[in-house]
Design an enzyme around this catalytic site. Structure first.
Site: not given
Ligand code: NDP
Length: 246
Positions: A141, A154
């Site tokens: 991030s 975070y």
């Molecule tokens: P989303 O919330 O849309 O996606 C997060 C994903 O992580 C989901 O598919 C969720 O799936 C999965 N997840 C959460 N907990 C678990 C777990 N215990 N085991 C397996 N999977 C898990 O957010 P983003 O797509 O934005 O996030 C993806 C990555 O990008 C993250 O690491 C986030 O920190 C990073 N990021 C995002 C930014 C943004 O602005 N969107 C900016 C900077 C970084 P499920 O709940 O089905 O398990």
């Protein structure tokens, strides 16, 4: 193996950046194993990829459980004989000021964002070493590069993700590639899980300008698509003009 038929495991593929990356990489010609906890969402994603002519399968996965992570990697090996890329993308962003003392949310972020990444490394690295090749793509991030009010924990988890990935780059044998992709504000479900009212309010203005998850998927596709001797170590990708929240 060509540059377009890799076996790629993506964690957190049920929404946002992970789902967009699964669609993009399948479109590039790779086989995608889409992991997350919400199996119904993964099934819908793989249906869509198949309908578009791509190759994908769903794997129910909680990255906080190291044995589950190992089991998914073993299943990939038994079905496909190799694992070429792990996109360690699963993450949660439960922003709040430290004074709110949301200790269970701090623990959740450490469990998913740090331990979840380490469980991925523990499962995939021995495979990469045996193969003499492999690629870890960590989705960190801009929070790996800056701290703002409400982001202390975070950002700490994302600083850690950056450090773990950079450490692997320095230690890994030739043939193993390592990329950190650091997105700025990206359209996804990430901010929907924030419970702290102050942080929700702070995010409303900050997240008004977003880029699509497809933009991050394109960056990941670029890193994976380079020739084997080219290691794209870091990509920071923000909405044009993004500034820290004030
Ligand atoms: P989303 O919330 O849309 O996606 C997060 C994903 O992580 C989901 O598919 C969720 O799936 C999965 N997840 C959460 N907990 C678990 C777990 N215990 N085991 C397996 N999977 C898990 O957010 P983003 O797509 O934005 O996030 C993806 C990555 O990008 C993250 O690491 C986030 O920190 C990073 N990021 C995002 C930014 C943004 O602005 N969107 C900016 C900077 C970084 P499920 O709940 O089905 O398990």
């Amino acid at each position: 193996m060509t540059n377009t038929d890799k076996i790629i495991l993506i964690t957190g593929a049920s929404s946002g950046i992970g789902a967009a990356t699964a669609r993009r990489l399948a479109g590039d010609g790779h086989h995608v194993v889409a992991g997350a906890r919400r199996k119904d969402r993964l099934d819908e994603l793989t249906r869509r990829i198949h309908a578009d002519g791509g190759s994908a399968e769903a794997a129910e996965l909680d990255v906080t459980d190291p044995s589950a992570m190992t089991a998914v990697v073993e299943a990939v090996l038994s079905r496909h004989g190799r694992l070429d890329v792990l996109v360690a993308n699963a993450g949660v962003m439960l922003l709040s000021r430290l004074g709110a003392l949301l200790v269970p949310e701090w623990d959740r972020m450490l469990d998913v964002n740090v331990r979840g990444l380490l469980h991925g490394v523990a499962a995939a690295l021995p495979v990469f070493e045996r193969q003499g090749s492999g690629h870890l793509v960590t989705v960190a991030s801009v929070g790996a590069h800056e701290v703002v009010p409400t982001s202390a924990v975070y950002s700490a988890t994302k600083f850690a993700a950056w450090a773990i990935t950079e450490g692997l780059r320095q230690e890994a044998r030739p043939g193993i590639r390592v990329t950190t992709v650091s997105p700025g504000v990206t359209d996804s479900e990430l901010a929907d899980h924030i419970t702290d009212r102050y942080a929700q309010e702070a995010m409303r203005a900050y997240r008004a300008a977003v880029i699509s998850a497809d933009s991050i998927a394109a960056a990941i596709s670029y890193a994976i698509g380079q020739p084997p001797d080219v290691d794209v170590n870091e990509i920071v990708i923000r909405p044009a003009g993004q500034r820290p929240p004030s």
